[in-house]
Design a protein around this motif. Structure first.
Motif, PDB file in Angstrom:
ATOM      1  N   TYR A  90       1.079  -1.550  -0.072  1.00  0.00           N
ATOM      2  CA  TYR A  90       0.179  -0.068  -0.142  1.00  0.00           C
ATOM      3  C   TYR A  90       0.783   1.459  -0.468  1.00  0.00           C
ATOM      4  CZ  TYR A  90      -3.669   2.819   1.380  1.00  0.00           C
ATOM      5  OH  TYR A  90      -4.576   4.008   0.906  1.00  0.00           O
ATOM      6  N   CYS A  91       1.457   0.932   0.642  1.00  0.00           N
ATOM      7  CA  CYS A  91       2.758   2.236   1.025  1.00  0.00           C
ATOM      8  C   CYS A  91       3.723   2.004   0.126  1.00  0.00           C
ATOM      9  CB  CYS A  91       3.175   2.196   2.109  1.00  0.00           C
ATOM     10  SG  CYS A  91       2.265   3.103   3.276  1.00  0.00           S
ATOM     11  N   THR A 134       7.970  13.219  -1.834  1.00  0.00           N
ATOM     12  CA  THR A 134       8.366  14.699  -2.150  1.00  0.00           C
ATOM     13  C   THR A 134       7.523  14.713  -0.794  1.00  0.00           C
ATOM     14  OG1 THR A 134       6.388  15.297  -2.899  1.00  0.00           O
ATOM     15  CG2 THR A 134       8.332  15.753  -4.724  1.00  0.00           C
ATOM     16  N   SER A 135       7.865  15.511  -0.562  1.00  0.00           N
ATOM     17  CA  SER A 135       6.493  16.048   1.240  1.00  0.00           C
ATOM     18  C   SER A 135       5.212  15.870   0.923  1.00  0.00           C
ATOM     19  CB  SER A 135       6.766  17.965   1.478  1.00  0.00           C
ATOM     20  OG  SER A 135       8.910  17.136   2.708  1.00  0.00           O
ATOM     21  N   LYS A 136       4.635  16.592   0.487  1.00  0.00           N
ATOM     22  CA  LYS A 136       3.207  16.499  -0.935  1.00  0.00           C
ATOM     23  C   LYS A 136       2.781  15.036  -0.814  1.00  0.00           C
ATOM     24  CE  LYS A 136       2.122  20.101  -3.248  1.00  0.00           C
ATOM     25  NZ  LYS A 136       1.234  20.536  -4.461  1.00  0.00           N
ATOM     26  N   LEU A 190      -0.333  10.592   0.563  1.00  0.00           N
ATOM     27  CA  LEU A 190      -0.377   8.657   0.905  1.00  0.00           C
ATOM     28  C   LEU A 190      -0.464   8.667   3.007  1.00  0.00           C
ATOM     29  CD1 LEU A 190       0.451   6.284   0.204  1.00  0.00           C
ATOM     30  CD2 LEU A 190       2.551   6.860   1.642  1.00  0.00           C
ATOM     31  N   CYS A 191      -0.130   9.649   3.634  1.00  0.00           N
ATOM     32  CA  CYS A 191      -0.888   9.171   4.682  1.00  0.00           C
ATOM     33  C   CYS A 191      -2.786   9.508   5.137  1.00  0.00           C
ATOM     34  CB  CYS A 191      -0.369  10.442   5.956  1.00  0.00           C
ATOM     35  SG  CYS A 191       1.636   9.300   5.886  1.00  0.00           S
ATOM     36  N   ALA A 192      -2.880  10.413   4.017  1.00  0.00           N
ATOM     37  CA  ALA A 192      -3.750  11.412   3.770  1.00  0.00           C
ATOM     38  C   ALA A 192      -5.435  10.407   3.196  1.00  0.00           C
ATOM     39  CB  ALA A 192      -4.512  12.314   3.513  1.00  0.00           C
ATOM     40  N   LEU A 224     -10.211   6.922  16.543  1.00  0.00           N
ATOM     41  CA  LEU A 224      -9.286   8.131  16.074  1.00  0.00           C
ATOM     42  C   LEU A 224      -9.102   9.400  15.610  1.00  0.00           C
ATOM     43  CD1 LEU A 224      -6.234   5.972  14.690  1.00  0.00           C
ATOM     44  CD2 LEU A 224      -6.205   6.880  16.934  1.00  0.00           C
ATOM     45  N   GLU A 225      -9.114  10.394  15.706  1.00  0.00           N
ATOM     46  CA  GLU A 225     -10.028  11.558  14.762  1.00  0.00           C
ATOM     47  C   GLU A 225      -9.150  11.608  13.304  1.00  0.00           C
ATOM     48  OE1 GLU A 225     -10.661  15.817  15.639  1.00  0.00           O
ATOM     49  OE2 GLU A 225     -10.075  15.337  17.160  1.00  0.00           O
ATOM     50  N   ALA A 226     -10.074  11.625  12.220  1.00  0.00           N
ATOM     51  CA  ALA A 226      -9.447  11.767  10.601  1.00  0.00           C
ATOM     52  C   ALA A 226      -9.438  13.340  10.874  1.00  0.00           C
ATOM     53  CB  ALA A 226     -10.922  11.505   9.964  1.00  0.00           C
ATOM     54  N   THR A 227      -7.787  13.251  10.482  1.00  0.00           N
ATOM     55  CA  THR A 227      -6.995  14.788   9.938  1.00  0.00           C
ATOM     56  C   THR A 227      -7.268  15.744   8.983  1.00  0.00           C
ATOM     57  OG1 THR A 227      -5.064  12.972   9.367  1.00  0.00           O
ATOM     58  CG2 THR A 227      -4.790  13.028  12.017  1.00  0.00           C
ATOM     59  N   GLY A 228      -8.246  15.554   8.555  1.00  0.00           N
ATOM     60  CA  GLY A 228      -8.460  16.451   7.387  1.00  0.00           C
ATOM     61  C   GLY A 228      -8.077  18.218   7.779  1.00  0.00           C
TER      62      GLY A 228
END
Length: 392
Positions: free
Chosen positions: A142-143, A195-197, A202-204, A218-222
């Motif tokens: 996946y990653c 890249t950082s973006k 990927l994490c999002a 967990l709380e979504a981090t949008g």
């Protein structure tokens, strides 16, 4: 005849260039199983029982230049014994399927890394049992993908530096194709893989899914996309931190990210100052970070952040007042664990508290004086009106 030397020289140059290109390519694993006989066709695939389209085409040229280009097919697909294959199991990345690891002189395997990953917040196991909703958690692929080996770019100096390094390596390692392969592999690993973006995206892809996060408590981090950190990444600031820079900074590892309640986590309350200051890291984050600074929220922002901070501060303050550890009008800057503060931090907070009280008194007094002034003005106006009425 006068063109013959020119033709020979051109042919010789072409031959040298061709040989150079061949030597520069990574040395692929021999296809002794002859898998390419079928998998070279771009249309090879099928629709499985669930209706999912599955493509089995393998571009041998790209695979040969990838990180796994020297691994035989059966090195990973260990269960395939016959053709047609029949039921094919998923690849187990912990299998000892790779080349010999020269550092320990045994077959290479990702087993140790996978064991650590399984014990992390993203792993599927907890206390020897599979976690609930384990299907939500990311697998290796996946990653990760079998990325093309691309050496680090150093501008116009790349060729000269590469040639000099390779000549030094070839002083001991006589097989030039092997040496070029590992040179490319090592330099590929030195540079940033995403890249950082790309890393945030990927994490999002999981952490912005509210339903999935709710299943795991967990709380979504949008709301991260409303923060200054994301704005810096979005507009190309090379010093802007991505998810990994905060959750796995220097001293931590991306495969062993732990829950924030775990002391091994980079975002554990006792580790936040170090994470924010990022000592020895590439980014110049917040070198003068204090415990008060590290209390700030990262993912919530805007009105939601203000409400979140107010609710959190109020709850913490009420709990401390109930325990008798905080006076009702004590500053929210006060810490339960004063022993964690340096003398400089303590006096800095003391000064900030008095400045806050000064402004509270100043603003309150100013507003009170204005109200009193308006009240006196009202009385004077009323008296004038009555006076004019009496003279009539």
């Amino acid at each position: 005849m006068k063109y013959k030397p020119v033709f020979l020289r051109a042919a010789l140059v072409a031959a040298v260039l061709a040989a150079s290109l061949l030597l520069r390519a990574p040395l692929p694993a021999a296809d002794v199983e002859n898998c390419d006989l079928c998998h070279k066709y771009s249309g090879l695939g099928r629709i499985d029982e669930s209706g999912t389209k599955r493509l089995f085409y393998v571009n041998q040229d790209r695979y040969g230049h990838s990180a796994h280009g020297r691994v035989r097919c059966k090195g990973c697909h260990v269960d395939i014994e016959a053709f047609p294959h029949g039921e094919v199991k998923k690849v187990d990345c912990a299998t000892e399927c790779h080349l010999m690891d020269p550092s320990v002189e045994r077959k290479f395997s990702h087993a140790r890394m996978i064991e650590e990953y399984n014990n992390s917040v993203h792993g599927r196991m907890a206390d020897g049992k599979e976690k609930e909703h384990a299907e939500d958690l990311p697998t290796c692929t996946y990653c990760h993908e079998n990325r093309i080996l691309d050496p680090i770019h150093l501008g116009s100096q790349l060729e000269d530096i590469s040639r000099e390094i390779l000549e030094r390596c070839l002083g001991c390692h006589e097989d030039e194709a092997w040496t070029r392969t590992y040179f490319t592999h090592l330099t590929h690993r030195i540079k940033e893989r995403r890249t950082s973006k790309d890393m945030v995206e990927l994490c999002a892809s999981c952490h912005e899914d509210e339903e999935k996060m709710k299943r795991h408590g967990l709380e979504a981090t949008g709301t991260y996309r409303d923060t200054f950190h994301w704005k810096s990444i979005k507009y190309g600031d090379p010093n802007a931190p991505n998810c990994i820079d905060c959750h796995a900074p220097v001293g931590y590892f991306s495969h062993t990210i732990m829950p924030k309640e775990n002391p091994r986590s980079a975002v554990y309350k006792g580790n936040l100052v170090r994470t924010c200051s990022n000592p020895n890291g590439l980014q110049e984050c917040h070198p003068a970070a204090t415990p008060a600074f590290a209390q700030g929220t990262i993912h919530p922002s805007g009105m939601k952040a203000a409400i979140f901070d107010l609710e959190l501060a109020t709850l913490e303050k009420q709990e401390l007042i109930r325990k008798g550890e905080l006076k009702p009008f004590a500053s929210l800057f006060e810490e339960k664990a004063q022993e964690e503060l340096t003398p400089m931090d303590y006096y800095q907070r003391l000064i900030l508290r008095y400045i806050k009280y000064f402004y509270m008194l100043l603003i309150g007094g100013l507003i009170g004086f204005m109200l009193f002034h308006q009240f006196l003005d009202f009385l004077a106006t009323r008296r004038d009106i009555k006076g004019r009425g009496a003279h009539r």
